[in-house]
Write a protein that holds these residues in place. Structure first.
Motif, mmCIF file in Angstrom:
data_model
loop_
_atom_site.group_PDB
_atom_site.id
_atom_site.type_symbol
_atom_site.label_atom_id
_atom_site.label_comp_id
_atom_site.label_asym_id
_atom_site.label_seq_id
_atom_site.Cartn_x
_atom_site.Cartn_y
_atom_site.Cartn_z
ATOM 1 N N TYR A 225 13.729 -11.161 7.320
ATOM 2 C CA TYR A 225 12.905 -11.629 8.428
ATOM 3 C C TYR A 225 11.510 -12.015 7.940
ATOM 4 N N VAL A 226 10.870 -12.854 8.747
ATOM 5 C CA VAL A 226 9.484 -13.223 8.501
ATOM 6 C C VAL A 226 8.723 -13.112 9.817
ATOM 7 N N ASP A 227 7.575 -12.444 9.783
ATOM 8 C CA ASP A 227 6.685 -12.336 10.933
ATOM 9 C C ASP A 227 5.543 -13.331 10.761
ATOM 10 N N LEU A 228 5.211 -14.010 11.836
ATOM 11 C CA LEU A 228 4.045 -14.889 11.881
ATOM 12 C C LEU A 228 3.195 -14.468 13.064
ATOM 13 N N TYR A 229 1.881 -14.321 12.860
ATOM 14 C CA TYR A 229 1.073 -13.813 13.959
ATOM 15 C C TYR A 229 -0.364 -14.304 13.907
ATOM 16 N N TYR A 230 -0.970 -14.271 15.095
ATOM 17 C CA TYR A 230 -2.403 -14.477 15.273
ATOM 18 C C TYR A 230 -2.916 -13.357 16.161
ATOM 19 N N ILE A 231 -4.052 -12.765 15.798
ATOM 20 C CA ILE A 231 -4.692 -11.711 16.594
ATOM 21 C C ILE A 231 -6.176 -12.043 16.712
ATOM 22 N N GLY A 232 -6.677 -12.074 17.927
ATOM 23 C CA GLY A 232 -8.103 -12.251 18.148
ATOM 24 C C GLY A 232 -8.731 -10.954 18.620
ATOM 25 N N LEU A 233 -9.939 -10.663 18.175
ATOM 26 C CA LEU A 233 -10.636 -9.430 18.545
ATOM 27 C C LEU A 233 -12.081 -9.737 18.894
ATOM 28 N N GLY A 246 -22.410 -8.283 18.577
ATOM 29 C CA GLY A 246 -20.974 -8.069 18.609
ATOM 30 C C GLY A 246 -20.244 -8.768 17.487
ATOM 31 N N GLU A 247 -18.926 -8.745 17.578
ATOM 32 C CA GLU A 247 -18.071 -9.340 16.555
ATOM 33 C C GLU A 247 -16.934 -10.098 17.221
ATOM 34 N N LEU A 248 -16.679 -11.292 16.745
ATOM 35 C CA LEU A 248 -15.519 -12.072 17.140
ATOM 36 C C LEU A 248 -14.749 -12.384 15.867
ATOM 37 N N ARG A 249 -13.548 -11.801 15.744
ATOM 38 C CA ARG A 249 -12.774 -11.937 14.509
ATOM 39 C C ARG A 249 -11.367 -12.432 14.833
ATOM 40 N N HIS A 250 -10.931 -13.406 14.073
ATOM 41 C CA HIS A 250 -9.593 -13.956 14.206
ATOM 42 C C HIS A 250 -8.778 -13.576 12.975
ATOM 43 N N THR A 251 -7.544 -13.153 13.197
ATOM 44 C CA THR A 251 -6.661 -12.734 12.111
ATOM 45 C C THR A 251 -5.366 -13.522 12.198
ATOM 46 N N ILE A 252 -4.994 -14.164 11.097
ATOM 47 C CA ILE A 252 -3.698 -14.818 11.013
ATOM 48 C C ILE A 252 -2.969 -14.236 9.810
ATOM 49 N N GLY A 253 -1.656 -14.100 9.936
ATOM 50 C CA GLY A 253 -0.928 -13.481 8.836
ATOM 51 C C GLY A 253 0.557 -13.747 8.892
ATOM 52 N N THR A 254 1.211 -13.381 7.805
ATOM 53 C CA THR A 254 2.650 -13.471 7.710
ATOM 54 C C THR A 254 3.186 -12.279 6.936
ATOM 55 N N ARG A 255 4.302 -11.764 7.388
ATOM 56 C CA ARG A 255 4.951 -10.615 6.757
ATOM 57 C C ARG A 255 6.397 -10.983 6.450
ATOM 58 N N TRP A 256 6.817 -10.754 5.202
ATOM 59 C CA TRP A 256 8.178 -11.011 4.760
ATOM 60 C C TRP A 256 8.821 -9.669 4.455
ATOM 61 N N TRP A 257 9.988 -9.397 5.086
ATOM 62 C CA TRP A 257 10.532 -8.054 4.950
ATOM 63 C C TRP A 257 12.050 -8.037 5.152
ATOM 64 N N SER A 258 12.642 -6.999 4.573
ATOM 65 C CA SER A 258 14.062 -6.743 4.747
ATOM 66 C C SER A 258 14.330 -5.277 4.425
ATOM 67 N N GLU A 259 15.228 -4.677 5.180
ATOM 68 C CA GLU A 259 15.630 -3.297 4.951
ATOM 69 C C GLU A 259 17.077 -3.210 4.469
ATOM 70 N N VAL A 260 17.610 -4.326 4.016
ATOM 71 C CA VAL A 260 18.987 -4.376 3.526
ATOM 72 C C VAL A 260 19.031 -3.809 2.108
ATOM 73 N N GLU A 261 19.742 -2.731 1.935
ATOM 74 C CA GLU A 261 19.851 -2.110 0.617
ATOM 75 C C GLU A 261 20.818 -2.909 -0.257
ATOM 76 N N PRO A 262 20.649 -2.882 -1.576
ATOM 77 C CA PRO A 262 19.790 -1.950 -2.314
ATOM 78 C C PRO A 262 18.338 -2.420 -2.493
#
Length: 445
Positions: A225-233, A246-262
């Motif tokens: 799987y791959v996660d794609l996201y945007y988070i504003g704070l 104050g602070e205005l911060r934008h976060t963009i990211g991607t996560r690549w993952w798998s739990e399939v063994e081995p």
């Protein structure tokens, strides 16, 4: 007086548990009664209850690397959570989760997550429907107080290590389709824990965040799987806005993952930008996680390598310090001594299963400051020490061991120990070694 109110809260939770059981039993007892009046409505509702009670003992030696007012501290804390769910024809649900927590023995001032009189951890309404015109796609809308956990907790978690979990007042819209596809959009504000009963509340005028988070099938194969996201704070009281604004911060990211063994992996890349006060923000992080499970070897050892590169900067120019948002405090080890800001680390570890219900984890973590001119940060996001006077960067070596035992289907016991041997970047600012031990028992119902 406080003790009496705390125990009254515990009694309230137990009563709620009993009343819900009674309601469920009443529904079962009336199932054979001919329909009439309001009975068909009652019979179309399903009631359920679940929850847990956890007791944990924690001991620290050299709290905050000895940089605080109290070096050694130990306490016992307990929490009870009960979730009540009323569901109508699998399309509409009303959910409330009550929480209560108490702490004994702590010498340092109590933090808000340490204790709470009876209150709502969650209280929301949920509507779910299958979109006939879009195949098997399902639309879910949830409004109210709720917990949010995404990915592996690097940015959005529920603060599990603390006595009281983190919740948000939020509006969530979620669309899920064929296997492996889900897109969530939400706007939320974290709930602050207050001193009294049923008085916790959020402050969206002070802290507000919003996000679009997608989980998609990866081109690397099935069950990858791959996660794609945007988070504003938006945070009006950010520690990075010393001069206000104050602070205005934008976060963009991607996560690549798998739990399939081995071969398992969990790798993430994050970029942040925005502004705080009169400074522009440009920060980022990269996290590597890869492991191999030896399935045919006794104790099924899993060898893993984790590594993080998390930006930091200095007091001039653009702000390069990474903001971990609402991260899991014990992300690196059981002790959770440092926050993932201005940091890079290498963390080899091994997991063993000497018994199907027992897991042993052992690891070592080598940590450096990303920038010697930036501070040392501790969870949830606070400055523990200033810049290293001589440019020293090595924060030290943390040794970690943990054992968990699933004694029954509903009972888990665990112990954990972390020893952090201070490096030159800590000793140069007056810091030293730190030790942590915890033992807990958790019973689910």
């Amino acid at each position: 007086m406080n003790g009496a109110l705390s125990y009254a809260g515990l009694i309230l939770l137990v009563m709620a548990f009993g009343l819900t059981r009674a309601s469920a039993q009443m529904r079962d007892d009336r199932a054979d009664i001919p329909s009439g009046g309001s009975m068909p409505l009652l019979n179309d509702w399903k009631f359920s209850v679940e929850g847990h009670a956890r007791t944990m003992q924690e001991t620290y030696r050299g709290v905050d690397f000895g940089l605080g007012d109290i070096d050694n501290d130990a306490w016992v804390h307990q929490r009870v959570q009960v979730m009540l769910r009323a569901e109508y024809e699998s399309t509409f649900a009303l959910v409330t989760e009550l929480t209560w927590g108490r702490m004994w023995g702590k010498r340092n001032p109590l933090a808000p997550p340490d204790e709470d009189k009876p209150d709502f951890l969650q209280l929301f309404a949920e509507w779910k429907d299958t979109l006939a015109d879009a195949g098997d796609d399902t639309l879910l809308i949830r409004g109210g107080r709720q917990t949010l956990y995404y990915g592996s907790g690097r940015l959005l978690s529920i603060r599990e290590g603390a006595n009281q979990r983190l919740a948000h007042d939020a509006l969530l819209v979620s669309l899920s389709g064929s296997p492996g596809i889900r897109v969530d959009a939400f706007i939320a504000s974290p709930v602050q824990i207050e001193d009294g009963a049923f008085d916790n509340r959020s402050h969206p005028d002070e802290v507000l965040f919003w996000s679009v988070y997608a989980v998609l099938p990866s081109p690397l194969g099935k069950e990858h799987y791959v996660d794609l996201y945007y988070i504003g704070l938006r945070d009006e009281d950010s520690i990075f806005a010393e001069m206000g604004g104050g602070e205005l911060r934008h976060t963009i990211g991607t996560r690549w993952w798998s739990e399939v063994e081995p071969l398992v992996y969990n790798t993430e890349f994050i970029l942040q930008f925005g502004e705080t006060g009169d400074r522009d923000i440009l920060a980022g992080a990269a996290s590597l996680g890869v492991g191999y499970v030896f399935r045919d070897v006794p104790w099924r050892p899993t060898l893993m390598l984790r590594g993080d590169l998390i930006s930091g900067g200095d007091a001039s120019g653009d702000l390069h310090t990474f903001h971990p948002l609402f991260q899991a405090n014990n992300y690196f080890n059981e002790g959770g001594f440092v926050s993932p800001s201005n940091l890079w680390n290498i963390n080899p570890l091994v997991k063993l299963k000497p018994h199907p219900k027992v897991e042993v984890t052992m690891g070592v973590n080598f940590l450096w400051r990303f920038s010697a001119e930036d501070d040392v940060y501790g969870p949830p996001l606070q400055r523990l020490a200033g810049p290293a006077p001589g440019g020293e960067r090595y924060l030290g070596t943390a040794y970690n061991a943990a054992i968990s035992w699933q004694a029954t289907s509903s009972t888990e016991l665990s112990v954990g120990f972390t020893h952090h041997e201070a490096g030159s970047s800590l000793t140069s600012v007056g810091g030293g070694d730190e030790d942590y031990f915890q033992a807990s028992v958790k019973v689910e119902f």
